[in-house]
Design an enzyme around this catalytic site. Structure first.
Site, PDB file in Angstrom:
ATOM      1  N   GLY A  14       0.715  -1.242   0.007  1.00  0.00           N
ATOM      2  CA  GLY A  14       0.040  -0.202   0.185  1.00  0.00           C
ATOM      3  C   GLY A  14       0.832   1.387  -0.076  1.00  0.00           C
ATOM      4  CG  MET A  93      -1.566  -7.707  -6.441  1.00  0.00           C
ATOM      5  SD  MET A  93      -0.575  -7.071  -8.064  1.00  0.00           S
ATOM      6  CE  MET A  93       0.085  -8.363  -8.607  1.00  0.00           C
ATOM      7  CG  HIS A 112       1.326  -1.938 -15.501  1.00  0.00           C
ATOM      8  ND1 HIS A 112       0.972  -2.843 -15.070  1.00  0.00           N
ATOM      9  CD2 HIS A 112       2.269  -1.739 -16.479  1.00  0.00           C
ATOM     10  CE1 HIS A 112       1.730  -3.776 -15.780  1.00  0.00           C
ATOM     11  NE2 HIS A 112       2.553  -3.321 -16.789  1.00  0.00           N
ATOM     12  N   GLY A 146      -9.479  -4.554 -21.628  1.00  0.00           N
ATOM     13  CA  GLY A 146      -8.230  -5.177 -21.607  1.00  0.00           C
ATOM     14  C   GLY A 146      -7.135  -4.859 -20.509  1.00  0.00           C
ATOM     15  CG  ASP A 148      -1.700  -3.751 -16.980  1.00  0.00           C
ATOM     16  OD1 ASP A 148      -2.203  -3.174 -16.104  1.00  0.00           O
ATOM     17  OD2 ASP A 148      -1.152  -4.672 -16.824  1.00  0.00           O
ATOM     18  CB  ALA A 176       9.040   7.660 -10.400  1.00  0.00           C
TER      19      ALA A 176
HETATM   20  C1  GRF Z   1       3.409  -0.939  -7.683  1.00  0.00           C
HETATM   21  O1  GRF Z   1       4.613  -1.200  -7.990  1.00  0.00           O
HETATM   22  C2  GRF Z   1       2.329  -0.796  -8.318  1.00  0.00           C
HETATM   23  O2  GRF Z   1       2.704   0.020  -9.780  1.00  0.00           O
HETATM   24  C3  GRF Z   1       2.072  -2.292  -8.857  1.00  0.00           C
HETATM   25  O3  GRF Z   1       2.048  -2.956  -7.730  1.00  0.00           O
HETATM   26  C4  GRF Z   1       3.019  -2.244  -6.906  1.00  0.00           C
HETATM   27  C5  GRF Z   1       2.242  -1.832  -5.565  1.00  0.00           C
HETATM   28  O4  GRF Z   1       3.009  -1.430  -4.470  1.00  0.00           O
HETATM   29  N1  GRF Z   1       0.742  -2.385  -9.547  1.00  0.00           N
HETATM   30  P1  GRF Z   1       2.042  -0.646  -3.275  1.00  0.00           P
HETATM   31  O5  GRF Z   1       1.296  -1.876  -2.547  1.00  0.00           O
HETATM   32  O6  GRF Z   1       1.734   0.534  -3.847  1.00  0.00           O
HETATM   33  O7  GRF Z   1       3.225  -0.398  -2.161  1.00  0.00           O
END
Ligand code: GRF
Length: 199
Positions: A14, A93, A112, A146, A148, A176
């Site tokens: 998070g 996820m 992403h 779709g 991403d 970033a």
């Molecule tokens: C990040 O790298 C995000 O881009 C990807 O999963 C990771 C999640 O990290 N989809 P967090 O849970 O926000 O620390």
């Protein structure tokens, strides 16, 4: 001007959620976090959200077996119950069904960790290294059917250095992401306001 009611969907650490909540501490930020929702009850991000005074809810996808829509029905009802107007996926996820995506079309964005359209899906950093790319980065995009594939809102770039591993590149990309996501969310809120006439 009223702020759009924001939900952040997470599955784990998070850190992007944290960046969004921090940005929204500024009353001028165009979104107001009202809900953090995780499909994993043990997601570390839930504790942070709770401590920040934001409603933090777990809906365990495992309780629904293979029935994705039943899981999403509960998620959707929770979001609507909280009066959510915009969703940010932040390390969430679960692949969403067309039903859910359609229901939140134009109101849901994702981050992403690649320069889309390159490297949709998983293992983005390793794939960028293996391809010999000179740079990697992250993308915030509207969520469409779709995975991403939705329209890009904003991107940030980072260099790939000699001897980078997926872990070192991920560690360089993450800050970033934390800068990009609040900016891109603000841009998405402005777009929603323009198109919906939200006061
Ligand atoms: C990040 O790298 C995000 O881009 C990807 O999963 C990771 C999640 O990290 N989809 P967090 O849970 O926000 O620390």
């Amino acid at each position: 001007m009223s702020r759009l009611r924001l939900a952040v969907l997470i599955s784990g650490r998070g850190s992007n959620m944290e960046a969004l909540l921090r940005a929204a501490e500024d009353p001028a930020f165009p979104a107001e976090p009202v809900l953090v929702l995780s499909n994993r009850p043990d997601a570390a991000g839930l504790k942070f959200a709770d401590a920040a005074g934001i409603a933090a809810v777990a809906i365990d996808h495992k309780a629904f077996g293979k029935d994705r829509e039943a899981f999403e029905f509960h998620v959707d009802a929770t979001l609507r119950g909280a009066g959510v107007e915009i969703i940010t996926l932040a390390g969430f996820m679960r692949v969403l069904t067309p039903w859910f995506v359609k229901r939140w079309e134009g109101r849901m964005i994702n981050i992403h960790p690649s320069l889309l359209p390159k490297y949709k899906g998983l293992d983005t950093h390793q794939r960028a290294i293996d391809a010999g790319d000179a740079e990697a980065g992250c993308t915030v995009h509207w969520v469409s059917a779709g995975v991403d594939e939705g329209e890009i809102i904003a991107q940030a770039r980072v260099p790939i250095l000699p001897n980078d591993t997926a872990d070192t590149l991920a560690a360089r990309t993450l800050p970033a992401e934390h800068r990009l996501y609040p900016e891109a969310l603000a841009a998405a809120c402005h777009k929603i306001r323009e198109t919906s006439g939200h006061a």
